[in-house]
Design a protein around this motif. Structure first.
Motif, PDB file in Angstrom:
ATOM      1  N   ALA A 118       0.848  -1.184   0.000  1.00 42.35           N
ATOM      2  CA  ALA A 118       0.000   0.000   0.000  1.00 42.35           C
ATOM      3  C   ALA A 118       0.891   1.244   0.000  1.00 42.35           C
ATOM      4  CB  ALA A 118      -0.901   0.000   1.230  1.00 42.35           C
ATOM      5  N   PRO A 119       0.360   2.401  -0.419  1.00 41.17           N
ATOM      6  CA  PRO A 119       1.154   3.624  -0.398  1.00 41.17           C
ATOM      7  C   PRO A 119       1.781   3.847   0.981  1.00 41.17           C
ATOM      8  CG  PRO A 119      -0.897   4.019  -1.542  1.00 41.17           C
ATOM      9  CD  PRO A 119      -0.996   2.637  -0.942  1.00 41.17           C
ATOM     10  N   GLY A 120       3.079   4.144   0.976  1.00 42.70           N
ATOM     11  CA  GLY A 120       3.801   4.414   2.212  1.00 42.70           C
ATOM     12  C   GLY A 120       4.292   3.200   2.969  1.00 42.70           C
ATOM     13  N   GLU A 121       3.890   1.999   2.557  1.00 45.72           N
ATOM     14  CA  GLU A 121       4.328   0.787   3.255  1.00 45.72           C
ATOM     15  C   GLU A 121       5.726   0.380   2.790  1.00 45.72           C
ATOM     16  OE1 GLU A 121       2.788  -0.768   5.823  1.00 45.72           O
ATOM     17  OE2 GLU A 121       1.323   0.845   5.699  1.00 45.72           O
ATOM     18  N   SER A 122       6.432  -0.376   3.645  1.00 44.92           N
ATOM     19  CA  SER A 122       7.786  -0.811   3.325  1.00 44.92           C
ATOM     20  C   SER A 122       8.110  -2.091   4.074  1.00 44.92           C
ATOM     21  CB  SER A 122       8.795   0.276   3.707  1.00 44.92           C
ATOM     22  OG  SER A 122       8.779   0.497   5.102  1.00 44.92           O
ATOM     23  N   VAL A 123       9.248  -2.671   3.742  1.00 44.88           N
ATOM     24  CA  VAL A 123       9.818  -3.792   4.488  1.00 44.88           C
ATOM     25  C   VAL A 123      11.153  -3.295   5.003  1.00 44.88           C
ATOM     26  CG1 VAL A 123      10.743  -6.127   4.353  1.00 44.88           C
ATOM     27  CG2 VAL A 123       8.666  -5.558   3.104  1.00 44.88           C
ATOM     28  N   SER A 124      11.349  -3.388   6.314  1.00 42.74           N
ATOM     29  CA  SER A 124      12.594  -2.884   6.898  1.00 42.74           C
ATOM     30  C   SER A 124      13.774  -3.763   6.503  1.00 42.74           C
ATOM     31  CB  SER A 124      12.463  -2.815   8.419  1.00 42.74           C
ATOM     32  OG  SER A 124      12.186  -4.090   8.932  1.00 42.74           O
ATOM     33  N   GLU A 125      14.958  -3.352   6.905  1.00 41.24           N
ATOM     34  CA  GLU A 125      16.191  -4.026   6.506  1.00 41.24           C
ATOM     35  C   GLU A 125      16.129  -5.514   6.813  1.00 41.24           C
ATOM     36  OE1 GLU A 125      16.247  -1.308   8.561  1.00 41.24           O
ATOM     37  OE2 GLU A 125      16.870   0.181   7.092  1.00 41.24           O
ATOM     38  N   GLU A 126      16.460  -6.298   5.788  1.00 39.01           N
ATOM     39  CA  GLU A 126      16.537  -7.750   5.910  1.00 39.01           C
ATOM     40  C   GLU A 126      17.782  -8.218   5.183  1.00 39.01           C
ATOM     41  OE1 GLU A 126      12.007  -9.338   6.227  1.00 39.01           O
ATOM     42  OE2 GLU A 126      12.758  -9.008   4.207  1.00 39.01           O
ATOM     43  N   GLU A 127      18.256  -9.378   5.607  1.00 39.03           N
ATOM     44  CA  GLU A 127      19.401 -10.005   4.957  1.00 39.03           C
ATOM     45  C   GLU A 127      19.002 -11.441   4.635  1.00 39.03           C
ATOM     46  OE1 GLU A 127      23.813 -11.589   6.221  1.00 39.03           O
ATOM     47  OE2 GLU A 127      23.035  -9.813   7.208  1.00 39.03           O
ATOM     48  N   TYR A 128      19.258 -11.871   3.411  1.00 37.68           N
ATOM     49  CA  TYR A 128      18.900 -13.222   2.983  1.00 37.68           C
ATOM     50  C   TYR A 128      20.165 -14.053   2.784  1.00 37.68           C
ATOM     51  CZ  TYR A 128      14.297 -11.224   2.162  1.00 37.68           C
ATOM     52  OH  TYR A 128      13.079 -10.602   2.328  1.00 37.68           O
ATOM     53  N   PHE A 129      20.051 -15.344   2.999  1.00 40.54           N
ATOM     54  CA  PHE A 129      21.198 -16.247   2.855  1.00 40.54           C
ATOM     55  C   PHE A 129      21.574 -16.491   1.403  1.00 40.54           C
ATOM     56  CE2 PHE A 129      19.574 -17.421   7.097  1.00 40.54           C
ATOM     57  CZ  PHE A 129      20.696 -17.128   7.824  1.00 40.54           C
ATOM     58  N   GLY A 130      20.628 -16.304   0.501  1.00 40.38           N
ATOM     59  CA  GLY A 130      20.893 -16.451  -0.931  1.00 40.38           C
ATOM     60  C   GLY A 130      20.584 -15.151  -1.653  1.00 40.38           C
ATOM     61  N   ASP A 131      20.899 -15.110  -2.951  1.00 37.30           N
ATOM     62  CA  ASP A 131      20.581 -13.939  -3.759  1.00 37.30           C
ATOM     63  C   ASP A 131      19.072 -13.705  -3.793  1.00 37.30           C
ATOM     64  OD1 ASP A 131      23.277 -13.769  -4.369  1.00 37.30           O
ATOM     65  OD2 ASP A 131      23.039 -14.378  -6.452  1.00 37.30           O
ATOM     66  N   VAL A 132      18.681 -12.438  -3.966  1.00 37.31           N
ATOM     67  CA  VAL A 132      17.272 -12.068  -4.102  1.00 37.31           C
ATOM     68  C   VAL A 132      17.105 -11.339  -5.428  1.00 37.31           C
ATOM     69  CG1 VAL A 132      15.354 -10.765  -3.128  1.00 37.31           C
ATOM     70  CG2 VAL A 132      17.030 -11.814  -1.611  1.00 37.31           C
ATOM     71  N   LEU A 133      16.111 -11.731  -6.186  1.00 37.69           N
ATOM     72  CA  LEU A 133      15.771 -11.053  -7.435  1.00 37.69           C
ATOM     73  C   LEU A 133      14.454 -10.336  -7.210  1.00 37.69           C
ATOM     74  CD1 LEU A 133      16.047 -12.088 -11.016  1.00 37.69           C
ATOM     75  CD2 LEU A 133      13.752 -11.596 -10.178  1.00 37.69           C
ATOM     76  N   TYR A 134      14.414  -9.042  -7.554  1.00 38.46           N
ATOM     77  CA  TYR A 134      13.184  -8.260  -7.491  1.00 38.46           C
ATOM     78  C   TYR A 134      12.778  -7.885  -8.907  1.00 38.46           C
ATOM     79  CZ  TYR A 134      14.077  -7.638  -2.506  1.00 38.46           C
ATOM     80  OH  TYR A 134      14.296  -7.853  -1.165  1.00 38.46           O
ATOM     81  N   TYR A 135      11.512  -8.146  -9.236  1.00 33.59           N
ATOM     82  CA  TYR A 135      10.942  -7.724 -10.520  1.00 33.59           C
ATOM     83  C   TYR A 135       9.742  -6.852 -10.183  1.00 33.59           C
ATOM     84  CZ  TYR A 135       8.348  -7.743 -14.867  1.00 33.59           C
ATOM     85  OH  TYR A 135       7.659  -7.339 -15.987  1.00 33.59           O
ATOM     86  N   LEU A 136       9.785  -5.591 -10.592  1.00 32.75           N
ATOM     87  CA  LEU A 136       8.694  -4.688 -10.269  1.00 32.75           C
ATOM     88  C   LEU A 136       7.571  -4.851 -11.287  1.00 32.75           C
ATOM     89  CD1 LEU A 136       8.007  -2.675  -8.061  1.00 32.75           C
ATOM     90  CD2 LEU A 136       8.495  -0.895  -9.698  1.00 32.75           C
ATOM     91  N   VAL A 137       6.424  -5.244 -10.804  1.00 38.28           N
ATOM     92  CA  VAL A 137       5.260  -5.514 -11.649  1.00 38.28           C
ATOM     93  C   VAL A 137       4.488  -4.237 -11.945  1.00 38.28           C
ATOM     94  CG1 VAL A 137       3.065  -6.778 -11.739  1.00 38.28           C
ATOM     95  CG2 VAL A 137       5.091  -7.870 -10.743  1.00 38.28           C
ATOM     96  N   GLU A 138       4.336  -3.380 -10.920  1.00 40.88           N
ATOM     97  CA  GLU A 138       3.503  -2.186 -11.075  1.00 40.88           C
ATOM     98  C   GLU A 138       3.949  -1.126 -10.068  1.00 40.88           C
ATOM     99  OE1 GLU A 138      -0.930  -2.689 -11.695  1.00 40.88           O
ATOM    100  OE2 GLU A 138      -0.911  -1.899  -9.652  1.00 40.88           O
ATOM    101  N   GLY A 139       3.935   0.142 -10.464  1.00 43.03           N
ATOM    102  CA  GLY A 139       4.270   1.235  -9.566  1.00 43.03           C
ATOM    103  C   GLY A 139       5.744   1.571  -9.589  1.00 43.03           C
ATOM    104  N   ALA A 140       6.231   2.104  -8.480  1.00 42.78           N
ATOM    105  CA  ALA A 140       7.651   2.450  -8.327  1.00 42.78           C
ATOM    106  C   ALA A 140       8.084   2.064  -6.921  1.00 42.78           C
ATOM    107  CB  ALA A 140       7.879   3.939  -8.567  1.00 42.78           C
ATOM    108  N   ALA A 141       9.242   1.420  -6.816  1.00 39.01           N
ATOM    109  CA  ALA A 141       9.772   0.974  -5.533  1.00 39.01           C
ATOM    110  C   ALA A 141      11.230   1.380  -5.425  1.00 39.01           C
ATOM    111  CB  ALA A 141       9.647  -0.544  -5.398  1.00 39.01           C
ATOM    112  N   CYS A 142      11.712   1.444  -4.202  1.00 36.27           N
ATOM    113  CA  CYS A 142      13.115   1.763  -3.952  1.00 36.27           C
ATOM    114  C   CYS A 142      13.717   0.643  -3.113  1.00 36.27           C
ATOM    115  CB  CYS A 142      13.219   3.095  -3.218  1.00 36.27           C
ATOM    116  SG  CYS A 142      14.921   3.603  -2.916  1.00 36.27           S
ATOM    117  N   VAL A 143      14.845   0.109  -3.577  1.00 35.88           N
ATOM    118  CA  VAL A 143      15.602  -0.863  -2.803  1.00 35.88           C
ATOM    119  C   VAL A 143      16.724  -0.075  -2.133  1.00 35.88           C
ATOM    120  CG1 VAL A 143      16.998  -2.960  -2.875  1.00 35.88           C
ATOM    121  CG2 VAL A 143      15.003  -2.737  -4.375  1.00 35.88           C
ATOM    122  N   VAL A 144      16.717  -0.094  -0.810  1.00 34.03           N
ATOM    123  CA  VAL A 144      17.676   0.672  -0.028  1.00 34.03           C
ATOM    124  C   VAL A 144      18.801  -0.258   0.404  1.00 34.03           C
ATOM    125  CG1 VAL A 144      18.014   2.158   1.981  1.00 34.03           C
ATOM    126  CG2 VAL A 144      15.809   2.159   0.778  1.00 34.03           C
TER     127      VAL A 144
END
Length: 111
Positions: free
Chosen positions: A44-70
């Motif tokens: 939803a507008p203004g929502e986010s996921v706080s800092e996370e670390e994954y054990f393997g690579d992560v692929l992000y594909y943006l389907v709709e809208g605009a997102a920022c990977v920090v």
């Protein structure tokens, strides 16, 4: 079955498979697999996921809208149709970049 929650009788866009709900991050798991996790997310507008670390690579594909990977040293804005890989063990967050909410396909590759 390794894939789930996907249409089998008619072709459907990823964007139509999940709705943006006010004040929420919604998700649909698309796999049940030991090698990787595939999840469709709607922020939803203004929502986010706080800092996370994954054990393997992560692929992000943006389907709709605009997102920022920090990332620790940068911020990368994704627009619909763009893809980004975040290497394993890199702490990062994902947040709304356009103020309208966004839909994101996330693939976590297990080590």
């Amino acid at each position: 079955m390794p894939l789930r929650n996907l249409p089998t009788d008619v072709a459907t866009s990823l964007a139509q498979m999940i709705d943006i709900r006010p004040g929420q991050v919604s998700s649909i798991a698309l796999t049940r697999n030991a090698g990787f996790d595939l999840t469709l997310l709607a922020f939803a507008p203004g929502e986010s996921v706080s800092e996370e670390e994954y054990f393997g690579d992560v692929l992000y594909y943006l389907v709709e809208g605009a997102a920022c990977v920090v990332l620790p040293e940068s911020r990368i804005v994704l627009e619909a149709g763009q893809v980004l890989r975040v290497p394993a063990h890199v702490e990062h967050a994902v947040e709304d970049a356009g103020g309208e909410g966004f839909k994101l396909l996330q693939l976590n590759a297990h080590e």
